[in-house]
Design a protein around this motif. Structure first.
Motif, PDB file in Angstrom:
ATOM      1  N   SER A   1      41.185  31.939  49.563  1.00 32.96           N
ATOM      2  CA  SER A   1      42.104  30.745  50.107  1.00 32.96           C
ATOM      3  C   SER A   1      42.346  29.291  49.225  1.00 32.96           C
ATOM      4  CB  SER A   1      41.339  30.500  51.339  1.00 32.96           C
ATOM      5  OG  SER A   1      40.433  29.409  51.306  1.00 32.96           O
ATOM      6  N   LYS A   2      41.373  29.022  48.192  1.00 30.17           N
ATOM      7  CA  LYS A   2      41.437  28.131  47.436  1.00 30.17           C
ATOM      8  C   LYS A   2      42.335  28.506  46.118  1.00 30.17           C
ATOM      9  CE  LYS A   2      37.304  25.465  48.229  1.00 30.17           C
ATOM     10  NZ  LYS A   2      35.991  24.871  47.719  1.00 30.17           N
ATOM     11  N   TYR A   3      42.130  29.384  45.730  1.00 31.03           N
ATOM     12  CA  TYR A   3      42.607  29.681  44.239  1.00 31.03           C
ATOM     13  C   TYR A   3      43.770  31.076  43.941  1.00 31.03           C
ATOM     14  CZ  TYR A   3      38.463  26.787  43.531  1.00 31.03           C
ATOM     15  OH  TYR A   3      37.589  26.102  43.581  1.00 31.03           O
ATOM     16  N   ALA A   4      43.488  31.820  44.853  1.00 29.77           N
ATOM     17  CA  ALA A   4      44.275  33.232  44.347  1.00 29.77           C
ATOM     18  C   ALA A   4      45.651  33.344  44.832  1.00 29.77           C
ATOM     19  CB  ALA A   4      43.229  34.473  45.339  1.00 29.77           C
ATOM     20  N   LYS A   5      46.061  32.504  46.013  1.00 34.71           N
ATOM     21  CA  LYS A   5      47.676  32.624  46.056  1.00 34.71           C
ATOM     22  C   LYS A   5      47.749  34.065  46.478  1.00 34.71           C
ATOM     23  CE  LYS A   5      48.741  28.926  42.959  1.00 34.71           C
ATOM     24  NZ  LYS A   5      49.347  28.504  41.724  1.00 34.71           N
ATOM     25  N   ALA A   6      46.775  34.637  47.265  1.00 34.42           N
ATOM     26  CA  ALA A   6      47.019  36.158  47.722  1.00 34.42           C
ATOM     27  C   ALA A   6      48.051  36.061  48.923  1.00 34.42           C
ATOM     28  CB  ALA A   6      45.539  36.770  47.771  1.00 34.42           C
TER      29      ALA A   6
ATOM     30  N   VAL B   1      46.223  35.843  42.029  1.00 30.44           N
ATOM     31  CA  VAL B   1      46.795  35.700  40.779  1.00 30.44           C
ATOM     32  C   VAL B   1      45.519  36.181  39.921  1.00 30.44           C
ATOM     33  CG1 VAL B   1      48.088  33.633  41.242  1.00 30.44           C
ATOM     34  CG2 VAL B   1      45.788  33.475  40.697  1.00 30.44           C
ATOM     35  N   GLY B   2      44.497  36.611  40.343  1.00 27.45           N
ATOM     36  CA  GLY B   2      43.330  37.279  39.577  1.00 27.45           C
ATOM     37  C   GLY B   2      42.903  36.127  38.673  1.00 27.45           C
ATOM     38  N   PHE B   3      41.741  36.599  37.693  1.00 27.73           N
ATOM     39  CA  PHE B   3      40.997  35.522  37.044  1.00 27.73           C
ATOM     40  C   PHE B   3      40.389  36.576  35.598  1.00 27.73           C
ATOM     41  CE2 PHE B   3      38.386  36.368  40.634  1.00 27.73           C
ATOM     42  CZ  PHE B   3      37.183  36.572  39.897  1.00 27.73           C
TER      43      PHE B   3
ATOM     44  N   LEU C   1      26.159  43.050  42.522  1.00 28.57           N
ATOM     45  CA  LEU C   1      27.318  42.255  42.618  1.00 28.57           C
ATOM     46  C   LEU C   1      28.244  42.833  41.675  1.00 28.57           C
ATOM     47  CD1 LEU C   1      28.943  40.241  44.328  1.00 28.57           C
ATOM     48  CD2 LEU C   1      28.361  38.739  42.656  1.00 28.57           C
ATOM     49  N   THR C   2      29.428  43.453  41.901  1.00 27.32           N
ATOM     50  CA  THR C   2      30.361  43.662  40.829  1.00 27.32           C
ATOM     51  C   THR C   2      31.668  42.837  41.147  1.00 27.32           C
ATOM     52  OG1 THR C   2      31.257  45.643  41.900  1.00 27.32           O
ATOM     53  CG2 THR C   2      29.621  45.929  40.241  1.00 27.32           C
ATOM     54  N   ILE C   3      32.385  42.351  40.102  1.00 31.06           N
ATOM     55  CA  ILE C   3      33.388  41.412  40.040  1.00 31.06           C
ATOM     56  C   ILE C   3      34.669  42.119  39.235  1.00 31.06           C
ATOM     57  CG2 ILE C   3      34.602  39.322  39.765  1.00 31.06           C
ATOM     58  CD1 ILE C   3      31.567  38.162  40.051  1.00 31.06           C
ATOM     59  N   ALA C   4      35.675  42.464  39.868  1.00 28.09           N
ATOM     60  CA  ALA C   4      36.733  43.298  38.833  1.00 28.09           C
ATOM     61  C   ALA C   4      38.076  42.201  39.233  1.00 28.09           C
ATOM     62  CB  ALA C   4      36.882  44.539  39.047  1.00 28.09           C
ATOM     63  N   SER C   5      38.483  41.779  38.191  1.00 25.81           N
ATOM     64  CA  SER C   5      39.676  40.977  38.113  1.00 25.81           C
ATOM     65  C   SER C   5      40.255  40.787  36.778  1.00 25.81           C
ATOM     66  CB  SER C   5      39.424  39.683  38.745  1.00 25.81           C
ATOM     67  OG  SER C   5      40.745  39.078  38.948  1.00 25.81           O
TER      68      SER C   5
ATOM     69  N   GLY D   1      46.699  37.813  37.021  1.00 23.35           N
ATOM     70  CA  GLY D   1      47.943  38.401  37.433  1.00 23.35           C
ATOM     71  C   GLY D   1      47.818  39.903  38.074  1.00 23.35           C
ATOM     72  N   ALA D   2      46.499  40.159  38.240  1.00 24.89           N
ATOM     73  CA  ALA D   2      46.309  41.415  38.971  1.00 24.89           C
ATOM     74  C   ALA D   2      45.598  41.533  40.196  1.00 24.89           C
ATOM     75  CB  ALA D   2      45.715  42.414  37.890  1.00 24.89           C
ATOM     76  N   GLY D   3      45.064  40.495  40.848  1.00 26.70           N
ATOM     77  CA  GLY D   3      44.180  40.456  42.019  1.00 26.70           C
ATOM     78  C   GLY D   3      42.742  40.470  41.383  1.00 26.70           C
ATOM     79  N   SER D   4      41.987  40.498  42.586  1.00 26.20           N
ATOM     80  CA  SER D   4      40.399  40.794  42.461  1.00 26.20           C
ATOM     81  C   SER D   4      39.746  41.881  43.267  1.00 26.20           C
ATOM     82  CB  SER D   4      39.891  39.372  42.625  1.00 26.20           C
ATOM     83  OG  SER D   4      40.372  38.432  41.664  1.00 26.20           O
ATOM     84  N   VAL D   5      38.644  42.360  42.978  1.00 31.39           N
ATOM     85  CA  VAL D   5      37.876  42.987  43.661  1.00 31.39           C
ATOM     86  C   VAL D   5      36.639  42.457  43.563  1.00 31.39           C
ATOM     87  CG1 VAL D   5      37.042  45.278  44.426  1.00 31.39           C
ATOM     88  CG2 VAL D   5      39.493  45.061  43.697  1.00 31.39           C
ATOM     89  N   ILE D   6      35.729  41.989  44.685  1.00 32.54           N
ATOM     90  CA  ILE D   6      34.467  41.510  44.715  1.00 32.54           C
ATOM     91  C   ILE D   6      33.639  42.834  45.449  1.00 32.54           C
ATOM     92  CG2 ILE D   6      32.872  39.865  45.127  1.00 32.54           C
ATOM     93  CD1 ILE D   6      34.843  38.814  43.369  1.00 32.54           C
TER      94      ILE D   6
END
Length: 92
Positions: A13-18, A41-43, A69-73, A76-81
């Motif tokens: 909600s703060k950063y992704a603009k999803a 927006v991804g990171f 814990l895995t973080i994939a991002s 420009g490609a979104g994120s998966v936690i």
């Protein structure tokens, strides 16, 4: 799991603009697994994990309970936690 999902949704909600977020929870092989995916927006995970108190806190919480814990991002490609925690309490 609640705190992991809470922190992830706060970050989105703060950063992704999803526009879309998907949260799933399932049991698999004695593990509770949660997955949060967004189309934001991804990171760069390498930079973010070292500079973000929230992501470090999530990793600490999960690993303290013998989880993963895995973080994939990528920008420009979104994120998966994803987090996996054992369902059985530690006998020690």
């Amino acid at each position: 799991m609640f705190r992991i999902v809470q922190e992830t949704l706060t970050n989105i909600s703060k950063y992704a603009k999803a526009r879309h977020v998907e949260v799933s929870l399932r049991e698999d092989g004695g593990m509770a697994r949660v997955r949060v995916r967004d189309d934001g927006v991804g990171f760069d995970p390498e930079r973010a994990v070292h500079s973000s108190h929230g992501l470090r806190g999530m990793r600490f919480r999960v690993e303290a309970e013998r989880g993963l814990l895995t973080i994939a991002s990528s920008p420009g490609a979104g994120s998966v936690i994803e987090a996996a925690l054992p369902l059985e309490a530690d006998e020690a």
